[in-house]
Design a protein around this motif. Structure first.
Motif, short mmCIF file in Angstrom:
data_model
loop_
_atom_site.label_atom_id
_atom_site.label_comp_id
_atom_site.label_asym_id
_atom_site.label_seq_id
_atom_site.Cartn_x
_atom_site.Cartn_y
_atom_site.Cartn_z
N SER A 1 0.82 -1.22 0.00
CA SER A 1 0.00 0.00 0.00
C SER A 1 0.85 1.26 0.00
O SER A 1 0.39 2.31 -0.45
CB SER A 1 -0.93 0.02 1.22
OG SER A 1 -0.17 0.01 2.42
N ASP A 2 2.09 1.19 0.49
CA ASP A 2 2.95 2.36 0.57
C ASP A 2 4.40 1.95 0.36
O ASP A 2 4.81 0.84 0.71
CB ASP A 2 2.84 3.05 1.95
CG ASP A 2 1.42 3.43 2.29
OD1 ASP A 2 1.05 4.58 2.00
OD2 ASP A 2 0.69 2.59 2.85
N ILE A 3 5.19 2.89 -0.17
CA ILE A 3 6.64 2.72 -0.28
C ILE A 3 7.29 3.87 0.49
O ILE A 3 6.96 5.03 0.27
CB ILE A 3 7.12 2.77 -1.75
CG1 ILE A 3 6.38 1.74 -2.60
CG2 ILE A 3 8.63 2.54 -1.83
CD1 ILE A 3 6.66 1.89 -4.09
N HIS A 4 8.20 3.54 1.40
CA HIS A 4 8.90 4.55 2.20
C HIS A 4 10.37 4.60 1.77
O HIS A 4 11.06 3.58 1.81
CB HIS A 4 8.84 4.20 3.69
CG HIS A 4 7.47 4.27 4.28
ND1 HIS A 4 7.16 5.11 5.32
CD2 HIS A 4 6.31 3.63 3.97
CE1 HIS A 4 5.88 4.96 5.63
NE2 HIS A 4 5.35 4.06 4.82
N VAL A 5 10.84 5.77 1.37
CA VAL A 5 12.25 5.97 1.04
C VAL A 5 12.81 6.90 2.11
O VAL A 5 12.48 8.09 2.16
CB VAL A 5 12.43 6.59 -0.35
CG1 VAL A 5 13.92 6.72 -0.69
CG2 VAL A 5 11.72 5.76 -1.41
N GLU A 6 13.64 6.34 3.01
CA GLU A 6 14.06 7.07 4.21
C GLU A 6 15.57 7.25 4.26
O GLU A 6 16.32 6.32 3.91
CB GLU A 6 13.62 6.29 5.45
CG GLU A 6 12.13 6.01 5.50
CD GLU A 6 11.76 4.95 6.52
OE1 GLU A 6 10.79 5.16 7.26
OE2 GLU A 6 12.44 3.92 6.59
N PRO A 7 16.02 8.42 4.70
CA PRO A 7 17.46 8.60 4.90
C PRO A 7 17.93 7.84 6.12
O PRO A 7 17.18 7.68 7.10
CB PRO A 7 17.60 10.12 5.11
CG PRO A 7 16.28 10.53 5.67
CD PRO A 7 15.26 9.63 5.06
#
Length: 602
Positions: A217-223
């Motif tokens: 449902s979601d894609i998270h691109v995190e530092p």
């Protein structure tokens, strides 16, 4: 090589103080397995020649990704669980299938002069030197399970994968960004050039393709302090998708912003964008949101895939009794129907299902949403735009002049919206809306707290549906088990020790989670004359709940327990997504009728 690793047979336990613990001891120390389990595994390992880690995974004692993470942490290296989409098959030719199988190593992807290689022994200097000589590249090893590596070496080496077709699938041919705008010349133009000339485009496409294929449902691109972490949410739970190498974060964020038509030069303020792509042969919308953090920008892409939208009421998971009550509420000629629950509990999907039941050529249905997530035929949908003054309340007032029969309000956030919705319900319209409360009995009190007069609300309200989403058991690894006494006690099933329930042990099909898909847990409250009188005199939540439970009404937790008894989910999952509302009012402990209902179902 010392310390715990995937190729350590671990047949004996070293004496204390004589070096790092072996694999089995390390897993026990981390609380991943018990000492008894370890001893049984070591006993069954003798004479087989199998590696302990591989044996534990094969027996289902510990998931493969969990084993890799535990060992990688001990070794101080990165770990990865290989799957299709994370490996560039063309790179196998740099090493050759035979050599890759001999070294138990497979190239994953290449970044400039760096080659990232999954290895069963990532600290083996001779193997790393050999790979460096074969490829002429700077080798960056990561840890992977031996069987996991050999599976893909043999698959790609045998030609089971058409490399050209695979690479094409990672290009814009299959992940096509529709109506993409060009990037303006500006401070970030050099960064955009770097994106275009690097594997960044393919990496972002891999993330989107994998998320779509896995039903995320979601894609998270995190530092991250060590670079970038990409996670995706499946069945409401975040899972790690990939960890791109350091130095790529700014380029990845830039790529996402470019396709989302956002300002790539602005990194200090939150932004929102939208991407329309074609993947897996179907059109999919992604809502993009960026926000600055201490370590850099974070981006979340919300996947709006119509293939995952269930619009039939029968598909939501309502029990037959609750479904009948919900249908009866929706067929009222006018009134206010509320759907409550926290963010991500499926409220919008429930409303869309209600509209699917009501829409026909004779009914004028108008919605006001923020944002419009899915487009429905025969439904007039309006998008809220606060920036130009198009608020929920203003849109609602305009809708009332459009001769509507049914009105759907995406969310009641303030008194003005609540008042217009109640007035519309009192003047002959069926109004469906969402509200943020923990359970159904709390909904009237929330609207009264917003400033709605109790006598108006009592005349308008027709029903309240509270809901949660519980993960369903994976059919491929479902097994029977006996819950602990504490779990039974929390579920209100005291004295039922020995009752067999179902759970998933974890397999490749469910990403070792034991769950696949989700079902709704619903608390359906129909407004009766008694409840109308309670609302009219602004009775407290505790008083409303007490009156309802005296008449055998089931709470969310009790509804969830029945679903667990039916074998659709586990008791632990029900306890995770629901709370025991009786704890708020000790005087209203679960009456015998409700406990009897659950025990009869068992």
């Amino acid at each position: 090589m010392t310390g715990p690793h995937l190729n350590n047979p671990d047949r004996t336990t070293p004496a204390l103080g004589k070096g790092p613990p072996r694999l089995g001891d390390a897993l026990v120390e981390d609380g991943l397995i018990s000492r008894d389990t370890l001893e049984r595994a070591v006993a069954s390992q003798k004479g087989t020649g199998c590696l302990l880690g591989e044996l534990l995974v094969e027996q289902g004692v510990i998931p493969g990704p969990t084993l890799v993470r535990a060992v990688a942490s001990r070794l101080g290296v990165r770990g990865i669980h290989l799957r299709h989409g994370l490996i560039d098959p063309a790179l196998l030719t740099l090493v050759g299938p035979d050599e890759a199988e001999r070294m138990v190593a497979i190239p994953i992807f290449k970044l400039r002069n760096q080659l990232f290689v999954a290895m069963a022994e990532p600290q083996s200097l001779p193997s790393i030197d050999r790979l460096r000589r074969l490829t002429g590249l700077d080798v960056k090893p990561v840890l992977a399970l031996r069987s996991n590596i050999l599976e893909y070496v043999r698959k790609y080496g045998a030609g089971d994968v058409d490399v050209d077709a695979f690479l094409t699938s990672l290009s814009d041919a299959n992940v096509q960004v529709v109506e993409r705008e060009t990037v303006d010349e500006g401070p970030a133009h050099d960064l955009d050039k770097m994106v275009a000339g690097s594997p960044i485009v393919n990496l972002v496409n891999i993330a989107m393709l994998t998320a779509v294929r896995d039903g995320a449902s979601d894609i998270h691109v995190e530092p991250d302090k060590k670079g970038t972490r990409v996670r995706y949410r499946i069945d409401g739970v975040l899972r790690e998708l990939m960890r791109p190498p350091p130095g790529m974060h700014a380029a990845i964020i830039s790529r996402v912003k470019v396709i989302g038509r956002m300002d790539i030069a602005e990194k200090r303020l939150p932004q929102e964008g939208r991407v329309h792509i074609v993947a897996e042969g179907r059109e999919i919308d992604l809502r993009v949101s960026s926000i600055p953090t201490l370590l850099g920008e974070k981006v979340v892409m919300r996947i709006l895939d119509k293939a995952n939208l269930k619009v039939r009421l029968e598909d939501l998971g309502l029990r037959p009794e609750s479904l009948a009550v919900f249908r009866r509420i929706l067929h009222e000629p006018y009134g206010l129907v509320l759907v409550t629950g926290p963010t991500g509990s499926g409220k919008t999907t429930t409303l869309y299902s209600a509209l699917d039941l009501l829409r026909d050529a004779e009914t004028n249905i108008v919605t006001v949403e923020d944002p419009v997530e899915y487009q429905l035929d025969m439904v007039n949908q309006i998008q809220v735009h606060d920036g130009i003054g198009m608020s929920f309340a203003r849109a609602l007032r305009s809708i009332l002049r459009q001769d509507p029969d049914v009105i759907m309000v995406g969310e009641i956030r303030d008194e003005e919206t609540a008042r217009v919705a109640v007035q519309a319900a009192l003047t002959g319209h069926l109004v469906l809306a969402t509200l943020h409360t923990n359970d159904a009995p709390s909904a009237p009190s929330r609207l009264i707290e917003m400033g709605i007069e109790p006598y108006l609300l009592s005349g308008a309200l027709q029903g309240v549906i509270a809901q949660r989403l519980a993960r369903t058991i994976c059919p491929k690894c479902s097994t029977s088990y006996f819950p602990s006494e504490q779990v039974l006690r929390d579920a209100g099933l005291e004295g039922m020790a020995g009752k067999v329930f179902r759970k998933g042990v974890g397999c490749r099909a469910c990403h070792d989670s034991g769950f696949q898909g989700r079902t709704g847990v619903y608390e359906v409250l129909e407004v009766t004359p008694l409840l109308r009188r309670l609302v009219h005199r602004a009775a407290s939540v505790q008083e409303i709940r007490s009156e309802l439970r005296d008449r055998g009404w089931l709470t969310l937790r009790e509804e969830g327990v029945i679903i667990a008894i039916e074998g659709r989910t586990s008791l632990e999952e029900v306890l995770r997504v629901t709370r025991d509302d009786t704890e708020d009012d000790a005087a209203n402990a679960a009456p015998a009728d409700n406990l009897r209902t659950r025990k009869e179902a068992a």
